[in-house]
Design an enzyme around this catalytic site. Structure first.
Site, PDB file in Angstrom:
ATOM      1  N   ASP A   7      -6.080   9.816   4.778  1.00 56.67           N
ATOM      2  CA  ASP A   7      -5.222   9.128   3.821  1.00 56.67           C
ATOM      3  C   ASP A   7      -3.898   9.902   3.844  1.00 56.67           C
ATOM      4  O   ASP A   7      -3.859  11.062   4.251  1.00 56.67           O
ATOM      5  CB  ASP A   7      -5.878   9.188   2.431  1.00 56.67           C
ATOM      6  CG  ASP A   7      -4.959   8.689   1.355  1.00 56.67           C
ATOM      7  OD1 ASP A   7      -4.439   7.573   1.498  1.00 56.67           O
ATOM      8  OD2 ASP A   7      -4.742   9.425   0.366  1.00 56.67           O
ATOM      9  N   ASP A   9      -0.803   9.584   1.177  1.00 54.32           N
ATOM     10  CA  ASP A   9      -0.304  10.008  -0.142  1.00 54.32           C
ATOM     11  C   ASP A   9      -1.372  10.826  -0.873  1.00 54.32           C
ATOM     12  O   ASP A   9      -2.468  10.325  -1.114  1.00 54.32           O
ATOM     13  CB  ASP A   9       0.030   8.769  -1.002  1.00 54.32           C
ATOM     14  CG  ASP A   9       1.195   7.953  -0.453  1.00 54.32           C
ATOM     15  OD1 ASP A   9       2.167   8.564   0.009  1.00 54.32           O
ATOM     16  OD2 ASP A   9       1.127   6.715  -0.493  1.00 54.32           O
ATOM     17  N   GLY A  44      -4.277   4.923  -4.161  1.00 59.76           N
ATOM     18  CA  GLY A  44      -5.046   4.221  -3.132  1.00 59.76           C
ATOM     19  C   GLY A  44      -4.952   2.712  -3.210  1.00 59.76           C
ATOM     20  O   GLY A  44      -5.300   2.027  -2.265  1.00 59.76           O
TER      21      GLY A  44
HETATM   22  C1  BG6 Z   1      -1.128   4.425  -1.474  1.00 55.66           C
HETATM   23  C2  BG6 Z   1      -0.852   5.100  -2.793  1.00 55.66           C
HETATM   24  O1  BG6 Z   1      -1.129   5.370  -0.453  1.00 55.66           O
HETATM   25  O2  BG6 Z   1      -0.138   3.443  -1.184  1.00 55.66           O
HETATM   26  C3  BG6 Z   1      -0.745   4.032  -3.885  1.00 55.66           C
HETATM   27  O3  BG6 Z   1      -1.909   5.990  -3.109  1.00 55.66           O
HETATM   28  C4  BG6 Z   1       0.316   3.010  -3.499  1.00 55.66           C
HETATM   29  O4  BG6 Z   1      -0.416   4.663  -5.099  1.00 55.66           O
HETATM   30  C5  BG6 Z   1      -0.032   2.403  -2.153  1.00 55.66           C
HETATM   31  O5  BG6 Z   1       0.385   1.990  -4.477  1.00 55.66           O
HETATM   32  C6  BG6 Z   1       0.990   1.382  -1.671  1.00 55.66           C
HETATM   33  O6  BG6 Z   1       2.199   2.044  -1.348  1.00 55.66           O
HETATM   34  P1  BG6 Z   1       3.523   1.346  -0.887  1.00 55.66           P
HETATM   35  O7  BG6 Z   1       4.290   2.483  -0.256  1.00 55.66           O
HETATM   36  O8  BG6 Z   1       3.171   0.289   0.110  1.00 55.66           O
HETATM   37  O9  BG6 Z   1       4.182   0.788  -2.089  1.00 55.66           O
HETATM   38 MG    MG Z   2      -4.156   9.127  -1.566  1.00 60.18          MG
END
Ligand code: BG6
Ligand code: MG
Length: 210
Positions: A7, A9, A44
């Site tokens: 993963d 973030d 996530g």
């Molecule tokens: C995930 C994060 O990696 O990505 C979430 O943990 C986030 O919090 C999701 O909502 C979507 O991210 P993005 O960058 O497409 O807005």
């Molecule tokens: Mg994460």
């Protein structure tokens, strides 16, 4: 030789604080209460699902178009913050552990719900570390559905049972298990009962025998 799917973030980089600032800006604008507790539930899950969670505390109904505008506004703000990221946003321990896993012959992939994955990897100089990238741009369903990890396995030409997922979110551990993979939990997920291998520091990945 097992393959590792990471993963992004909360595992490789700490963009949670930027997501928080972005969603807080939207919540403040609408007068919705928003704190770290709500933010933790966003881990996530996709951008639009995150917005729906925030809107649980909003008493007005919004049209799909209005919701999409808010999500876009959040993302523009969030991308502005991401634009300041540099390779130094990746801990030395993370970089050296990834290098050692590669040296040992493991395939490495990304499995992230984020549509900003490639931008973040570029800013932090991580793109070339990975053999495959599965992200928010190639999935229909976000975690806890296993799709993002199954795609990563497919991109690596690996069987799911030969993959170890590294996650910080409960939804990510659920996704890994639903996909028939081994789940390593770091951060929040190290305290989750469905995690196969809880770890406290990233370098402990070098000791996992799964
Ligand atoms: C995930 C994060 O990696 O990505 C979430 O943990 C986030 O919090 C999701 O909502 C979507 O991210 P993005 O960058 O497409 O807005
Ligand atoms: Mg994460």
């Amino acid at each position: 030789m097992k393959a590792f799917i990471f993963d992004l973030d909360g595992v490789l980089v700490f963009t949670d604080k930027y997501h928080y600032q972005g969603w807080k800006m939207i919540a403040d604008k609408l007068g919705i209460p928003f704190d770290e507790k709500v933010n933790n539930r966003l881990r996530g899950v996709s951008r639009m699902e995150s917005l729906e969670i925030i809107l649980e505390n909003y008493d007005k109904e919004l049209t799909q178009e209005e919701k999409e505008k808010l999500a876009e506004e959040k993302n523009d703000f969030y991308r502005g913050l991401l634009g300041n990221m540099t390779p130094s946003d990746v801990a030395d321990e993370v970089r050296s552990t990834l290098a050692e896993l590669k040296k040992r012959g493991h395939k490495l992939a990304i499995g992230s719900s984020s549509k900003n994955t490639k931008f973040i990897l570029e800013k932090t100089d991580l793109t070339d570390v990975f053999d495959a990238i599965s992200d928010g741009t190639n999935i229909e369903k976000s975690k806890p559905d296993p799709e993002v990890f199954l795609k990563a396995a497919e991109f690596l030409s690996e069987e799911p049972s030969n993959c170890i997922v590294v996650e910080d979110a409960f939804s990510g551990v659920d996704a890994a298990k639903a996909g028939g993979m081994v789940a390593v939990g770091i951060g929040d997920a190290s305290g989750y009962e469905k995690t196969d291998f809880p770890i406290k520091s990233f370098k402990e990945l070098l000791d996992i025998e799964a």
